[in-house]
Scaffold this motif. Sequence first.
Motif, PDB file in Angstrom:
ATOM      1  N   ASP A   1      38.197  71.830  38.849  1.00 56.80           N
ATOM      2  CA  ASP A   1      39.239  72.312  39.091  1.00 56.80           C
ATOM      3  C   ASP A   1      40.491  72.078  38.262  1.00 56.80           C
ATOM      4  O   ASP A   1      41.250  72.844  37.884  1.00 56.80           O
ATOM      5  CB  ASP A   1      39.637  71.811  40.621  1.00 56.80           C
TER       6      ASP A   1
ATOM      7  N   ARG B   1      40.485  74.179  35.330  1.00 62.09           N
ATOM      8  CA  ARG B   1      40.625  75.633  35.722  1.00 62.09           C
ATOM      9  C   ARG B   1      42.067  75.810  36.128  1.00 62.09           C
ATOM     10  O   ARG B   1      42.515  76.943  36.674  1.00 62.09           O
ATOM     11  CB  ARG B   1      39.799  76.147  36.737  1.00 62.09           C
ATOM     12  N   GLN B   2      43.040  74.899  36.080  1.00 62.85           N
ATOM     13  CA  GLN B   2      44.346  75.042  36.557  1.00 62.85           C
ATOM     14  C   GLN B   2      45.187  76.107  35.556  1.00 62.85           C
ATOM     15  O   GLN B   2      44.677  76.378  34.530  1.00 62.85           O
ATOM     16  CB  GLN B   2      45.027  73.740  36.486  1.00 62.85           C
ATOM     17  N   GLU B   3      46.214  76.460  36.358  1.00 64.14           N
ATOM     18  CA  GLU B   3      46.957  77.725  35.820  1.00 64.14           C
ATOM     19  C   GLU B   3      47.582  77.299  34.354  1.00 64.14           C
ATOM     20  O   GLU B   3      47.660  78.089  33.483  1.00 64.14           O
ATOM     21  CB  GLU B   3      48.114  78.422  36.592  1.00 64.14           C
ATOM     22  N   ARG B   4      48.110  76.033  34.169  1.00 69.53           N
ATOM     23  CA  ARG B   4      48.897  75.717  33.049  1.00 69.53           C
ATOM     24  C   ARG B   4      47.827  75.253  32.098  1.00 69.53           C
ATOM     25  O   ARG B   4      46.975  74.486  32.170  1.00 69.53           O
ATOM     26  CB  ARG B   4      49.790  74.283  33.409  1.00 69.53           C
ATOM     27  N   THR B   5      47.977  75.944  31.080  1.00 74.10           N
ATOM     28  CA  THR B   5      47.199  75.605  29.677  1.00 74.10           C
ATOM     29  C   THR B   5      48.178  75.706  28.538  1.00 74.10           C
ATOM     30  O   THR B   5      49.118  76.075  28.488  1.00 74.10           O
ATOM     31  CB  THR B   5      46.107  76.769  29.544  1.00 74.10           C
TER      32      THR B   5
END
Length: 338
Positions: free
Chosen positions: A327, A330-334
């Motif tokens: 998880d 796979r968080q939005e912030r990359t």
Amino acid sequence: MTATLPLTARDWASDQEVRWCPGCGDYAILKAMLKTLADIGSRPENTVFVSGIGCAARFPYYVSSYGFHTIHGRAPAVATGVKITNPELDVWVITGDGDGLSIGGNHMLHLLRRNVDLQVVLFNNEIYGLTKGQYSPTSRRGTRSPSTPMGSLEHPVSAGAFALGAGGRFIARSIDTQQAHLSGVLTRAHQHKGTSFVEVFQNCVVFNDGVFDDFTDKAIAADRQILVEHGKPLVFGKDKSKGIRLNPSTIALEVVTLGENGTTEADLLKHDETNRTLAGMLLALEPPAFPVALGVVYCNPATPFEQDLYAQLESAGAWQGTPDIGDLFRQERTWTVE
């Protein structure tokens, strides 16, 4: 079911040759420690000794248990890690006045304020022994040594006052050669939940011989030492004819002679080991005007650090759920690294 046989002091001694200078006070401290471990029923498989650098730091080699001989001044940090990782272990920190109060002063301070449940035994001989006799943080002003050939200009650190000021909840003192007293103090330290700080006045026969003779010499010891016990009057002297009371005019401690000017034992202070203010006053007493306070000077338990830490971790797990590294990835912030 296999019965666990009680261990003796000899069982606790390792197979290593004890190598300190002949006559060193460290031998007496080791003897008292081995006896204490046997008396309190400790088990080698659950016991860990952690030391830093210095003469005292050889201690883990001589005890048949787990041990870490770490680096200068860092024993409190390593011991904290050991205790947090496995709170069921019985952890002892062995240090000296140079190791624990100079380069290790910062680590010692944070151990004391955190109140990790372990025992610190600080050997105080007011000198650096292993590195050939330089002055240490506890050396008295005027001490001549290879690093202060004209005499030290610095005022010494009081180990007990330092521990109290850092937030220590258990502070005690003893003397290397007073075996029964020292073993009793170590037992009390072990019983305490939280950081126990024990200062042992220890003689260095090579580089600072007799530095504590002003209160340990047999001819004057009774008049220069006061063995404090919770709830008992502060009485001392060869015939128990002297005592300590609080002067109502100066709000300071003073030595009185029982029977003079109608002074009785009822006029004396009773030791209250939970009283932090009284502890500070007792730790400040110095000969020849006052006797040196020995025994459990302060004991006021609080919740050990690791207990609160594990409770917080459990609370965090209940609040956030079981963490999943997938998880996290796979968080939005990359971020893109070019």
